[in-house]
Write an enzyme that holds these catalytic residues in place. Structure first.
Site, mmCIF file in Angstrom:
data_model
loop_
_atom_site.group_PDB
_atom_site.id
_atom_site.type_symbol
_atom_site.label_atom_id
_atom_site.label_comp_id
_atom_site.label_asym_id
_atom_site.label_seq_id
_atom_site.Cartn_x
_atom_site.Cartn_y
_atom_site.Cartn_z
ATOM 1 N N ARG A 36 0.841 -1.201 0.000
ATOM 2 C CA ARG A 36 0.000 0.000 0.000
ATOM 3 C C ARG A 36 0.871 1.245 0.000
ATOM 4 O O ARG A 36 2.040 1.196 0.324
ATOM 5 C CB ARG A 36 -0.926 -0.016 1.223
ATOM 6 C CG ARG A 36 -2.071 -1.011 1.037
ATOM 7 C CD ARG A 36 -3.237 -0.700 1.955
ATOM 8 N NE ARG A 36 -2.830 -0.668 3.343
ATOM 9 C CZ ARG A 36 -2.695 -1.743 4.114
ATOM 10 N NH1 ARG A 36 -2.929 -2.945 3.608
ATOM 11 N NH2 ARG A 36 -2.335 -1.629 5.373
ATOM 12 N N LYS A 89 3.477 -7.687 12.196
ATOM 13 C CA LYS A 89 2.771 -7.877 10.923
ATOM 14 C C LYS A 89 3.127 -9.206 10.277
ATOM 15 O O LYS A 89 4.295 -9.546 10.126
ATOM 16 C CB LYS A 89 3.098 -6.714 9.969
ATOM 17 C CG LYS A 89 2.359 -6.788 8.650
ATOM 18 C CD LYS A 89 2.286 -5.439 7.961
ATOM 19 C CE LYS A 89 1.824 -5.573 6.509
ATOM 20 N NZ LYS A 89 1.576 -4.275 5.865
ATOM 21 N N ARG A 101 -1.704 3.073 14.590
ATOM 22 C CA ARG A 101 -0.471 2.653 15.281
ATOM 23 C C ARG A 101 -0.760 2.412 16.751
ATOM 24 O O ARG A 101 -1.596 3.101 17.324
ATOM 25 C CB ARG A 101 0.598 3.762 15.208
ATOM 26 C CG ARG A 101 1.030 4.147 13.814
ATOM 27 C CD ARG A 101 1.942 3.081 13.215
ATOM 28 N NE ARG A 101 1.819 3.081 11.763
ATOM 29 C CZ ARG A 101 2.436 3.927 10.949
ATOM 30 N NH1 ARG A 101 3.226 4.838 11.445
ATOM 31 N NH2 ARG A 101 2.261 3.869 9.653
#
Ligand code: BTN
Length: 255
Positions: free
Chosen positions: A50, A115, A253
């Site tokens: 992205r 992630k 975040r």
């Protein structure tokens, strides 16, 4: 490849060793595609993330998958669709990891607070009201851990499925993901996001946690309260108000 084709009979499944980007490959073939057609590669020379970022795509150890979908509700429904994709990937992987995979709004997958996978939904053109959508999924599987040396070049901590699971059959995993995505997107087309909202809450990595949202140059802090029926992220501010946030340029975040 034969195994994948044996189980997914009613769609074209393209499997190539090397592709620039599976999303790009599908984008170039939209007139010839029908919903559910899927492309898989072992290596991407120009994998896309992205916000114009690169998606580092080493050979043979991860999963790079792109599926085409013709979305009759039009481009505005793409946000909900991308949340559904995250839910489905998380639920599919959770069969292997005893529920350890979580989602981060709008469409990252997390394992142990790091992630594990990313989703890149690209929209192009319209036919009547329908939007043409390419759903790109990159999952860090890390079999053989032969992508470890390149992790240094990625500016965040990463998790691999191999951290939790001893052996991963990527072909079977691909079949399961393709089937689950097709089923879920068909339901999403009929009923929208509502059948999925509770499932999101089960998987939300940041639910009830203090987070900050980066919106352009602004930073907004609050407590994450899940999503609403439109797929907007709910953030509780200091004064107790819960505000929905939606849109492509917001990053979440931990605080
Ligand atoms: C992100 O930035 O988190 C999204 C990453 C999406 C990567 C996948 S890998 C398969 C597909 N093809 C691409 O070029 N990108 C997506």
């Amino acid at each position: 490849v034969e195994l994948i084709k044996k189980y997914i009979k009613d769609n074209d499944i393209i499997v190539e060793p090397v592709i620039d980007s599976t999303n790009q490959y599908m984008l170039e073939r939209i007139p010839h595609l029908s919903s559910g057609d899927t492309c898989l590669a072992e290596y991407q020379s120009a994998g896309r993330g992205r916000r114009g970022r690169q998606w580092i795509s080493p050979f043979g150890c991860n999963l790079y998958l792109s599926m085409y979908w013709k979305l009759d509700q039009g481009p505005a429904a793409a946000i909900g669709l991308s949340l559904v994709v995250g839910i489905i990937i998380a639920e599919t992987l959770n069969k292997l990891t005893k529920g350890k995979i979580k989602v981060k709004w709008p469409n990252d997958l997390y394992l142990n607070d790091k992630k594990l996978a990313g989703i890149l939904v690209e929209l192009t053109g319209k036919t009547g009201d329908a939007a043409h959508i390419i759903i790109g999924v990159g999952i860090n599987i890390g079999m053989g851990k032969n992508n470890i040396e390149i992790e240094n070049t990625i500016n965040q901590e990463w998790a691999s499925l191999a951290d939790e699971v001893e052996s991963i059959e990527r072909n079977i995993l691909s079949v399961n993901i393709i089937q689950a995505l097709k089923e879920a997107l068909t339901l999403f087309e009929k009923e929208g996001l509502s059948p999925f909202v509770n499932r999101w809450f089960e998987l939300d990595n940041f639910l009830g946690r203090s987070v900050k949202l980066l919106i352009g140059n602004d930073v907004i802090s609050g407590v994450e309260k899940g999503i609403n029926q439109q797929g907007a992220l709910l953030l509780e501010q200091d004064n107790g108000d819960i505000i929905p946030y939606i849109g492509g340029e917001i990053s979440l975040r931990p605080n």
